[in-house]
Design a protein around this motif. Sequence first.
Motif, short mmCIF file in Angstrom:
data_model
loop_
_atom_site.label_atom_id
_atom_site.label_comp_id
_atom_site.label_asym_id
_atom_site.label_seq_id
_atom_site.Cartn_x
_atom_site.Cartn_y
_atom_site.Cartn_z
N ASN A 6 -23.47 40.46 0.84
CA ASN A 6 -22.49 39.47 0.06
C ASN A 6 -23.37 38.34 -0.50
OD1 ASN A 6 -20.43 40.86 1.50
ND2 ASN A 6 -20.35 39.43 3.38
N THR A 8 -24.69 35.24 -1.68
CA THR A 8 -24.42 33.94 -1.02
C THR A 8 -25.41 32.86 -1.39
OG1 THR A 8 -24.57 32.74 1.18
CG2 THR A 8 -25.71 34.95 0.80
N ALA A 9 -25.16 31.79 -1.46
CA ALA A 9 -26.16 30.93 -1.66
C ALA A 9 -27.15 30.40 -0.69
CB ALA A 9 -25.47 29.54 -2.37
N ASP A 10 -26.67 31.03 0.38
CA ASP A 10 -27.62 30.46 1.72
C ASP A 10 -29.05 30.89 1.47
OD1 ASP A 10 -28.79 30.77 4.53
OD2 ASP A 10 -27.00 29.41 4.52
N LEU A 12 -31.35 31.59 3.63
CA LEU A 12 -31.71 32.43 4.70
C LEU A 12 -31.37 34.05 4.36
CD1 LEU A 12 -31.03 30.44 7.93
CD2 LEU A 12 -33.03 30.53 6.66
N ILE A 13 -30.63 34.27 3.46
CA ILE A 13 -30.16 35.61 3.20
C ILE A 13 -31.03 36.24 2.30
CG2 ILE A 13 -27.96 37.02 2.63
CD1 ILE A 13 -27.43 35.47 5.24
N PRO A 14 -31.84 37.48 2.64
CA PRO A 14 -32.61 37.99 1.47
C PRO A 14 -31.65 38.97 0.93
CG PRO A 14 -32.92 38.73 3.89
CD PRO A 14 -31.77 38.04 3.97
#
Lengths: 281, 346
Positions: A6, A8-10, A12-14
């Motif tokens: 998904n 995402t702007a996070d 930590l998500i590769p």
Amino acid sequence: MSCTCNKTADPLIPEIAVIEAIRQDTNDVTTFRVVKPAGGKCFDFMPGQCAMLSVPPTGEAIFSITSSPTEQNFMEFSIKRCGTVTEYLHQLEVGSEIGIRGPYGNHFPVESELKGKDLLFIAGGIGLAPLRSVINYIMDHRADYGKIDIVYGARSPEDLVHTKEIFENWPTRPDTNVHLTVDRPFEGWDGHVGFVPNYVKELGFHTSKVALLCGPPIMIKFVLQGLEELGFKKDQVYTTLELKMKCGVGKCGRCNIGNKYVCKDGPVFRCDELQELPDEY
Amino acid sequence: MKKLAKSKLFEVWSIIAKEHELFVPVEQEGESVNFSLWQEGEHVNLDHLKTNVSPKQIVFPQTETYLKFKTTGKKLSLENVGGKQAPYVLFGVRPCDAQSFALIDNVFLTEPVDRFYEERRNKGILVSLACSNPEETCFCQAFGITPGEAPQGVDVATWDMGTFLLWKPQTAKGESLTNQLNGVLEEALAQDEQDCQELQQDIQQKLKDLPLAKIDPKQITGDLKEIFDAKIWDEYSSRCLGCGSCTYVCPTCHCYDIRDFDGGKAGERFRCWDSCMFSEFTLMAHGNPRKTQKEKFRQRFMHKLVYYPNNNEGVYACVGCGRCMDKCPVNMNIVKVIKKLGGEKA
């Protein structure tokens, strides 16, 4: 199958990246060329910045980006095999997918302080990895910079990385000198022999240059001493710090030194800034 | 202001739990009280001053899976599963613990914002409970916290008035929760509000008599390098076992690790609390820049008393809850460090 994550702007998500090419540079250093599944470089960055590479289920580790930001078609990482993530990376094949997130950290001031200056690059071993990004960026904007000297040393001729560039490409560029050295004599090596810090002193560079260093901590320490003896001021010298990093965004606390986080405020530091930090790197 | 009869607490919790996850201080075994999900039949203990672990664990869980991955040959697929879905109410948080959320906000909500943490903060409603009887290990006043009030950011402040809780919404979220409980809450009387003021004065008086009343980190002088080189670190760190208890019970410690759970072809990536007290925290392939327990011990206290304040307008990364004092197996804590560095009023 393309990326199923998904969006995402996070931080930590590769994202997914594909290994497009693998080049074995030395016995323990490999250069990985990675692209987005649809092709092209994964994200924009500046020379000196880092990316977090993921190889689940082994984990993630942060690496400096070795290719120049001017290269639009791919990104490269020159990685030494020295831990669990790097060991796993070294077993991957062309076409393997990995996770990538970034860019993280600051960068060498190629658009400000370095512009118009004579530059002195000093690298030891795999320390050439982040400097290669700057050098190739500067080669692509050659008119904006002065004379360039590159001092690069390794334990043996077999340990020198990016041999095409150091032997063939860079020496033929205008106003560019490449000074190579290896730690001890080897058959077939007619170049300089000796440690990088001593070689820098022998070469005796003019103090109008700006120096950019990267290498093992012990080399950095002695090169700094040597540059000081030559008359370099600390605000003329840049280096990169390496500390264990997990999040890459200044939260997990691991790379905290004094008031700084190496992953966010570094990895590039000017040596007068380093003086302000506690001696824990 | 409203009031909530203690005899109606069960009713209030039942109403809240219909639309929210409700976290309350639950007594588990003997004196061990911790925030956990409210369920009928649980022994909720609102009298216990400090939970064993701070309610930090609700906004920043000890372990949080945020990514699922699957490998098929050379292909890798990633699925973001992080973040909190359900709205929740955190009921009975002490002022020091409530203040600790603002301190962790400074880390996780500054750019680049940690989305998982942000979601947890946004989805929560915070109901505080004033401390009528601060303990001997309390020193929150050293950090500007008033235990008889609720810090900014608390949605509903409450005070234990004996047979009832005084209930004061402080934010729009707090008003909204109060409206949902209209059938159960009563209007407070002028006398109740006066009693509350007296209670607050009484609490302030008690604070003055506490053994740690004179702790004042602002009295610590010297620059970063001077404090870094102080002799105290050799002397005090020699006792430290590196067990990490202080960091796990601390409401403001926020360091974390990221790890993959290997489930063969599929697995999960999670983050979990970590501790600068552990030998592997900064261990790298080519060695460890913090070699002995001295460097690790120093890092924790330098971070709380020097580095964090330098980056956050002088605010210290401690709320004076005293949990580190209660839990350290070798009787070492931040108060001893502050005192030794000169942080005590004459």
